[in-house]
Design a protein around this motif. Structure first.
Motif, mmCIF file in Angstrom:
data_model
loop_
_atom_site.group_PDB
_atom_site.id
_atom_site.type_symbol
_atom_site.label_atom_id
_atom_site.label_comp_id
_atom_site.label_asym_id
_atom_site.label_seq_id
_atom_site.Cartn_x
_atom_site.Cartn_y
_atom_site.Cartn_z
ATOM 1 N N LYS A 76 -135.564 -69.125 -24.143
ATOM 2 C CA LYS A 76 -136.342 -70.244 -23.605
ATOM 3 C C LYS A 76 -135.848 -71.541 -24.232
ATOM 4 O O LYS A 76 -135.682 -71.642 -25.447
ATOM 5 C CB LYS A 76 -137.814 -70.024 -23.938
ATOM 6 N N GLY A 77 -135.547 -72.519 -23.405
ATOM 7 C CA GLY A 77 -135.063 -73.803 -23.886
ATOM 8 C C GLY A 77 -133.564 -73.877 -24.042
ATOM 9 O O GLY A 77 -133.030 -74.950 -24.343
ATOM 10 N N THR A 78 -132.856 -72.761 -23.837
ATOM 11 C CA THR A 78 -131.400 -72.766 -23.939
ATOM 12 C C THR A 78 -130.812 -73.529 -22.748
ATOM 13 O O THR A 78 -131.226 -73.338 -21.608
ATOM 14 C CB THR A 78 -130.853 -71.321 -23.938
ATOM 15 N N ARG A 79 -129.861 -74.376 -23.023
ATOM 16 C CA ARG A 79 -129.218 -75.158 -21.966
ATOM 17 C C ARG A 79 -128.002 -74.389 -21.452
ATOM 18 O O ARG A 79 -127.151 -73.969 -22.230
ATOM 19 C CB ARG A 79 -128.785 -76.509 -22.487
ATOM 20 N N LEU A 80 -127.944 -74.196 -20.162
ATOM 21 C CA LEU A 80 -126.791 -73.558 -19.523
ATOM 22 C C LEU A 80 -125.909 -74.670 -18.975
ATOM 23 O O LEU A 80 -126.249 -75.310 -17.982
ATOM 24 C CB LEU A 80 -127.246 -72.618 -18.400
ATOM 25 N N THR A 81 -124.781 -74.908 -19.621
ATOM 26 C CA THR A 81 -123.910 -76.007 -19.208
ATOM 27 C C THR A 81 -122.663 -75.460 -18.533
ATOM 28 O O THR A 81 -122.180 -74.378 -18.862
ATOM 29 C CB THR A 81 -123.497 -76.867 -20.415
ATOM 30 N N GLY A 82 -122.155 -76.216 -17.599
ATOM 31 C CA GLY A 82 -120.910 -75.862 -16.930
ATOM 32 C C GLY A 82 -121.006 -74.624 -16.057
ATOM 33 O O GLY A 82 -119.990 -73.980 -15.797
ATOM 34 N N CYS A 83 -122.195 -74.276 -15.607
ATOM 35 C CA CYS A 83 -122.379 -73.086 -14.774
ATOM 36 C C CYS A 83 -122.325 -73.451 -13.305
ATOM 37 O O CYS A 83 -122.661 -74.567 -12.913
ATOM 38 C CB CYS A 83 -123.736 -72.434 -15.042
#
Length: 113
Positions: A84-91
């Motif tokens: 929870k709260g993890t940022r998924l970048t470049g997906c």
């Protein structure tokens, strides 16, 4: 901090933990497991995700301790709390349909057009 107690299966003869086993009898001495109240255990270390599981009542990840090779099942509700709260970048997300349900899946750079 008190860890508390948990009810778990254990061999009355040799003490083998039966809570992670699929059998009703101890593999070492063939005695049936009995339910005992014991202290909860904690394990710290580095874990690799090696598989996942799904049943009618739950789903989760199977992680493996890099040092011992021991595997542990983690329920998805706990995994969701962890990420929870993890940022998924470049997906890149792609719309998908499974049965009658619509949703999104993460695709790799090679799949993205």
């Amino acid at each position: 901090m008190a860890k508390g107690k948990i009810n778990a299966l254990q061999c009355p003869e040799c003490g083998e933990d039966g809570s992670q086993q699929y059998y009703r009898y101890c593999r070492k001495c063939q005695q049936p497991y009995v339910m005992v109240a014991r202290d909860k255990r904690e394990i710290s270390g580095d874990f690799d995700v090696v598989d996942w599981f799904s049943s009618r009542s739950s789903a989760g990840l199977i992680v493996e301790d890099k040092r011992s090779g021991q595997q542990y099942s983690i329920y998805m509700s706990d995994v969701f709390e962890l990420i929870k709260g993890t940022r998924l970048t470049g997906c890149t997300l792609e719309e998908t349909k499974k049965g009658s349900a619509y949703g999104w899946k993460v695709i790799t750079k090679e799949e993205a057009v």
